[in-house]
Design a protein around this motif. Structure first.
Motif, mmCIF file in Angstrom:
data_model
loop_
_atom_site.group_PDB
_atom_site.id
_atom_site.type_symbol
_atom_site.label_atom_id
_atom_site.label_comp_id
_atom_site.label_asym_id
_atom_site.label_seq_id
_atom_site.Cartn_x
_atom_site.Cartn_y
_atom_site.Cartn_z
ATOM 1 N N TYR A 233 0.833 -1.203 0.000
ATOM 2 C CA TYR A 233 0.000 0.000 0.000
ATOM 3 C C TYR A 233 0.866 1.251 0.000
ATOM 4 C CZ TYR A 233 -4.119 -2.811 0.265
ATOM 5 O OH TYR A 233 -5.110 -3.695 -0.055
ATOM 6 N N GLU A 234 1.998 1.190 0.678
ATOM 7 C CA GLU A 234 2.923 2.329 0.685
ATOM 8 C C GLU A 234 3.414 2.626 -0.732
ATOM 9 O OE1 GLU A 234 7.287 3.553 2.507
ATOM 10 O OE2 GLU A 234 6.194 1.899 3.409
ATOM 11 N N HIS A 235 3.824 1.598 -1.444
ATOM 12 C CA HIS A 235 4.314 1.770 -2.809
ATOM 13 C C HIS A 235 3.200 2.303 -3.713
ATOM 14 C CE1 HIS A 235 6.600 0.772 -6.499
ATOM 15 N NE2 HIS A 235 5.393 0.486 -6.975
ATOM 16 N N ALA A 236 2.017 1.710 -3.620
ATOM 17 C CA ALA A 236 0.901 2.129 -4.467
ATOM 18 C C ALA A 236 0.509 3.570 -4.190
ATOM 19 C CB ALA A 236 -0.293 1.202 -4.256
ATOM 20 N N LEU A 237 0.503 3.961 -2.937
ATOM 21 C CA LEU A 237 0.160 5.341 -2.586
ATOM 22 C C LEU A 237 1.203 6.311 -3.132
ATOM 23 C CD1 LEU A 237 -1.740 7.245 -1.142
ATOM 24 C CD2 LEU A 237 -0.486 6.797 0.973
ATOM 25 N N ARG A 238 2.459 5.946 -3.010
ATOM 26 C CA ARG A 238 3.526 6.797 -3.547
ATOM 27 C C ARG A 238 3.394 6.917 -5.067
ATOM 28 N NH1 ARG A 238 7.431 4.535 -1.039
ATOM 29 N NH2 ARG A 238 7.575 6.111 0.592
ATOM 30 N N GLU A 239 3.087 5.815 -5.714
ATOM 31 C CA GLU A 239 2.955 5.804 -7.168
ATOM 32 C C GLU A 239 1.803 6.695 -7.638
ATOM 33 O OE1 GLU A 239 3.660 2.139 -9.724
ATOM 34 O OE2 GLU A 239 1.486 2.181 -9.540
ATOM 35 N N VAL A 240 0.629 6.522 -7.050
ATOM 36 C CA VAL A 240 -0.512 7.320 -7.507
ATOM 37 C C VAL A 240 -0.383 8.785 -7.097
ATOM 38 C CG1 VAL A 240 -2.083 5.373 -7.683
ATOM 39 C CG2 VAL A 240 -2.040 6.710 -5.593
ATOM 40 N N ALA A 241 0.281 9.043 -5.982
ATOM 41 C CA ALA A 241 0.513 10.442 -5.601
ATOM 42 C C ALA A 241 1.419 11.121 -6.622
ATOM 43 C CB ALA A 241 1.127 10.517 -4.205
ATOM 44 N N ALA A 242 2.443 10.414 -7.074
ATOM 45 C CA ALA A 242 3.340 10.974 -8.089
ATOM 46 C C ALA A 242 2.601 11.200 -9.406
ATOM 47 C CB ALA A 242 4.540 10.051 -8.301
ATOM 48 N N MET A 243 1.759 10.233 -9.793
ATOM 49 C CA MET A 243 0.978 10.393 -11.027
ATOM 50 C C MET A 243 0.018 11.569 -10.930
ATOM 51 S SD MET A 243 -0.073 6.499 -11.904
ATOM 52 C CE MET A 243 1.144 5.204 -11.939
ATOM 53 N N ALA A 244 -0.676 11.676 -9.814
ATOM 54 C CA ALA A 244 -1.630 12.773 -9.630
ATOM 55 C C ALA A 244 -0.912 14.123 -9.595
ATOM 56 C CB ALA A 244 -2.443 12.557 -8.360
ATOM 57 N N TYR A 245 0.266 14.156 -9.005
ATOM 58 C CA TYR A 245 1.067 15.382 -8.983
ATOM 59 C C TYR A 245 1.402 15.819 -10.412
ATOM 60 C CZ TYR A 245 5.025 18.490 -8.319
ATOM 61 O OH TYR A 245 5.880 19.570 -8.383
ATOM 62 N N LEU A 246 1.891 14.874 -11.213
ATOM 63 C CA LEU A 246 2.238 15.193 -12.598
ATOM 64 C C LEU A 246 1.012 15.615 -13.386
ATOM 65 C CD1 LEU A 246 4.789 12.331 -13.278
ATOM 66 C CD2 LEU A 246 5.304 14.766 -13.010
ATOM 67 N N TYR A 247 -0.097 14.943 -13.143
ATOM 68 C CA TYR A 247 -1.364 15.292 -13.800
ATOM 69 C C TYR A 247 -1.757 16.733 -13.439
ATOM 70 C CZ TYR A 247 -6.279 14.810 -15.190
ATOM 71 O OH TYR A 247 -7.511 14.968 -15.760
ATOM 72 N N GLY A 248 -1.607 17.071 -12.179
ATOM 73 C CA GLY A 248 -1.892 18.431 -11.723
ATOM 74 C C GLY A 248 -0.954 19.470 -12.319
ATOM 75 N N LYS A 249 0.237 19.033 -12.684
ATOM 76 C CA LYS A 249 1.207 19.934 -13.327
ATOM 77 C C LYS A 249 0.934 20.103 -14.817
ATOM 78 C CE LYS A 249 4.615 21.186 -10.762
ATOM 79 N NZ LYS A 249 4.801 22.580 -10.395
#
Length: 70
Positions: free
Chosen positions: A25-41
């Motif tokens: 869950y830690e890895h998955a959360l880090r992964e989707v947070a990074a994707m959402a960050y890039l999407y927001g950028k």
């Protein structure tokens, strides 16, 4: 604002839930947070996904990353 925000991140949430049983869950959360960050950028959803996935090596972002299943 609420509906558009939750709608925009729904794909990332589903992706993270699918990823967590395979990694952690830690890895998955880090992964989707990074994707959402890039999407927001301003990156398109698929480009954000592909970019973050390209950072992984053997389902890990860095040496020593743990894969604990909860």
């Amino acid at each position: 604002m609420k509906l558009s925000t939750l709608t925009a991140v729904e794909w990332f949430v589903k992706r993270g839930l699918a990823e967590a049983p395979k990694t952690s869950y830690e890895h998955a959360l880090r992964e989707v947070a990074a994707m959402a960050y890039l999407y927001g950028k301003g990156y398109p959803q698929q480009a954000a996904y592909q970019m973050v996935e390209s950072w992984e090596l053997g389902e890990k972002f860095y040496p020593g990353e743990r894969h604990e299943h909860y």
